[in-house]
Enzyme design. Sequence first.
Site, PDB file in Angstrom:
ATOM      1  N   TYR A  73       0.821  -1.219   0.000  1.00  0.00           N
ATOM      2  CA  TYR A  73       0.000   0.000   0.000  1.00  0.00           C
ATOM      3  C   TYR A  73       0.852   1.265   0.000  1.00  0.00           C
ATOM      4  O   TYR A  73       0.356   2.353  -0.279  1.00  0.00           O
ATOM      5  CB  TYR A  73      -0.949   0.021   1.204  1.00  0.00           C
ATOM      6  CG  TYR A  73      -2.043  -1.036   1.157  1.00  0.00           C
ATOM      7  CD1 TYR A  73      -2.227  -1.847   0.041  1.00  0.00           C
ATOM      8  CD2 TYR A  73      -2.894  -1.229   2.230  1.00  0.00           C
ATOM      9  CE1 TYR A  73      -3.209  -2.811   0.000  1.00  0.00           C
ATOM     10  CE2 TYR A  73      -3.889  -2.204   2.198  1.00  0.00           C
ATOM     11  CZ  TYR A  73      -4.039  -2.990   1.078  1.00  0.00           C
ATOM     12  OH  TYR A  73      -5.016  -3.954   1.042  1.00  0.00           O
ATOM     13  N   LYS A  85       3.278 -15.586   1.964  1.00  0.00           N
ATOM     14  CA  LYS A  85       3.185 -16.309   0.693  1.00  0.00           C
ATOM     15  C   LYS A  85       4.623 -16.594   0.279  1.00  0.00           C
ATOM     16  O   LYS A  85       5.090 -16.203  -0.815  1.00  0.00           O
ATOM     17  CB  LYS A  85       2.431 -15.433  -0.326  1.00  0.00           C
ATOM     18  CG  LYS A  85       2.036 -16.139  -1.607  1.00  0.00           C
ATOM     19  CD  LYS A  85       0.903 -17.141  -1.441  1.00  0.00           C
ATOM     20  CE  LYS A  85       0.628 -17.825  -2.770  1.00  0.00           C
ATOM     21  NZ  LYS A  85      -0.263 -18.996  -2.632  1.00  0.00           N
ATOM     22  N   ASP A 140      -3.329 -18.212   1.342  1.00  0.00           N
ATOM     23  CA  ASP A 140      -4.508 -18.858   0.748  1.00  0.00           C
ATOM     24  C   ASP A 140      -5.068 -19.921   1.691  1.00  0.00           C
ATOM     25  O   ASP A 140      -6.284 -20.019   1.892  1.00  0.00           O
ATOM     26  CB  ASP A 140      -4.185 -19.438  -0.639  1.00  0.00           C
ATOM     27  CG  ASP A 140      -2.823 -20.125  -0.706  1.00  0.00           C
ATOM     28  OD1 ASP A 140      -2.016 -19.949   0.231  1.00  0.00           O
ATOM     29  OD2 ASP A 140      -2.565 -20.842  -1.683  1.00  0.00           O
ATOM     30  N   ASP A 197      -5.375  -6.790   5.809  1.00  0.00           N
ATOM     31  CA  ASP A 197      -6.569  -6.033   5.425  1.00  0.00           C
ATOM     32  C   ASP A 197      -7.689  -7.006   5.057  1.00  0.00           C
ATOM     33  O   ASP A 197      -8.826  -6.919   5.544  1.00  0.00           O
ATOM     34  CB  ASP A 197      -6.197  -5.150   4.216  1.00  0.00           C
ATOM     35  CG  ASP A 197      -7.280  -4.159   3.860  1.00  0.00           C
ATOM     36  OD1 ASP A 197      -8.277  -4.069   4.591  1.00  0.00           O
ATOM     37  OD2 ASP A 197      -7.117  -3.473   2.828  1.00  0.00           O
ATOM     38  N   ASP A 219     -10.980  -8.514   7.720  1.00  0.00           N
ATOM     39  CA  ASP A 219     -12.398  -8.295   7.398  1.00  0.00           C
ATOM     40  C   ASP A 219     -13.150  -9.624   7.390  1.00  0.00           C
ATOM     41  O   ASP A 219     -14.274  -9.718   7.888  1.00  0.00           O
ATOM     42  CB  ASP A 219     -12.552  -7.610   6.039  1.00  0.00           C
ATOM     43  CG  ASP A 219     -12.632  -6.099   6.185  1.00  0.00           C
ATOM     44  OD1 ASP A 219     -12.088  -5.578   7.179  1.00  0.00           O
ATOM     45  OD2 ASP A 219     -13.236  -5.437   5.312  1.00  0.00           O
TER      46      ASP A 219
END
Length: 357
Positions: free
Chosen positions: A140, A191, A223, A247, A251
């Site tokens: 980001y 990852k 994943d 992020d 959620d």
Amino acid sequence: MTKRILILPGDGIGPEIVAEAVKVLNRLIADGLDLELEYGLVGGAAYDASGQPLPAETLAQARAADAILLGAVGGPQYESLDRPLRPEQGLLGLRAELGLFSNLRPAILYPQLAGASTLRPEVVSGLDMMIVRELTGGIYFGQPRGVRILENGEREGFNTLVYRESEIERIARSAFEIARKRGRKLCSVDKANVLEVTELWRTVVKEVGRDYPDVELSHMYVDNAAMQLVRAPKQFDVIVTTNMFGDILSDAAAMLTGSIGMLPSASLDANAKGMYEPIHGSAPDIAGKSIANPLATILSVGMMLRYSFGLADDADRIAAAVSNVLDQGLRTADIATAGQTAVTTAGMGDAVVAAIM
Ligand code: NAD
């Protein structure tokens, strides 16, 4: 020593829910806790008063405070403003200026509310996990970024996922410290099989882990973590991960509990100074109706006591009071099920204060 708390009610339902959290703080002050409350303006409220979503005075107050309690910011009346003047910039500005790199997002499902989740009650009932998300680095913020035109005229978008060793180390330390205050299990999500950056992430987290032999460390690809969160979320105690993975996963984890009005959050710096706020927004659709759920904000006060002030017993008192009012069957409209009469925002706040032992 007196702890100074800056209260930033913000916009929409912010002032309504913060008022109830302040009742809880005042109750603890009456019990002898040495806390001093000060108020400031942020977001749309600050823009209305001064033309800036984060006035210099608020920033100075925030720097001087030991912790910050924020309601929420934003509203439709501000959406046409230039981006730097929008309420959200107040929040982003505070995070950046105060170096709040460690974002704590618990997903807690009180057994009394198990019916509110979209998952089967036995999968989620009693869920109590924490996602620690790196908040000020990663893709980001990485440079270079942008959209460019290639020689053949095609457009190409690009962002950069970059983490320095020091950034990984400080978020890992933050997560290990939090795991120590909870169930002593930490799962680092990356990852590493595809992304070199997160290969380094895994290596550095392991290195930091040597300083925390009392915390059980595991690693999981993102994943698989997404799958495990909806398959068997109760296997997790604390998860630590990058900005973007956090992020998304936080959620998903929050929604396992099905009740946005119940979830607190914290954003901490390296010295555990923090900003505490409910995960929900300013809910303009219900502002001024006295129906907002103040429990996420009240539980944010609990997180403040635990993580910034080291007052775990008082944090537990707040959690127990919230559980007690739910046992009594008290519900605001967002968590009431058919046949239950909803209490008002203030009714819920007063009930929690009365239930503090
Ligand atoms: P929201 O979280 O404000 O509301 C989503 C839905 O949940 C609405 O129906 C709302 O009524 C309900 N809700 C939220 N909190 C509740 C509570 N405590 N009790 C009962 N119901 C509750 O999200 P949104 O509608 O997408 O955004 C509204 C505004 O909030 C926007 O301006 C947005 O930018 C801002 N926002 C701010 C923050 C923040 O301050 N941290 C976070 C998210 C959104």
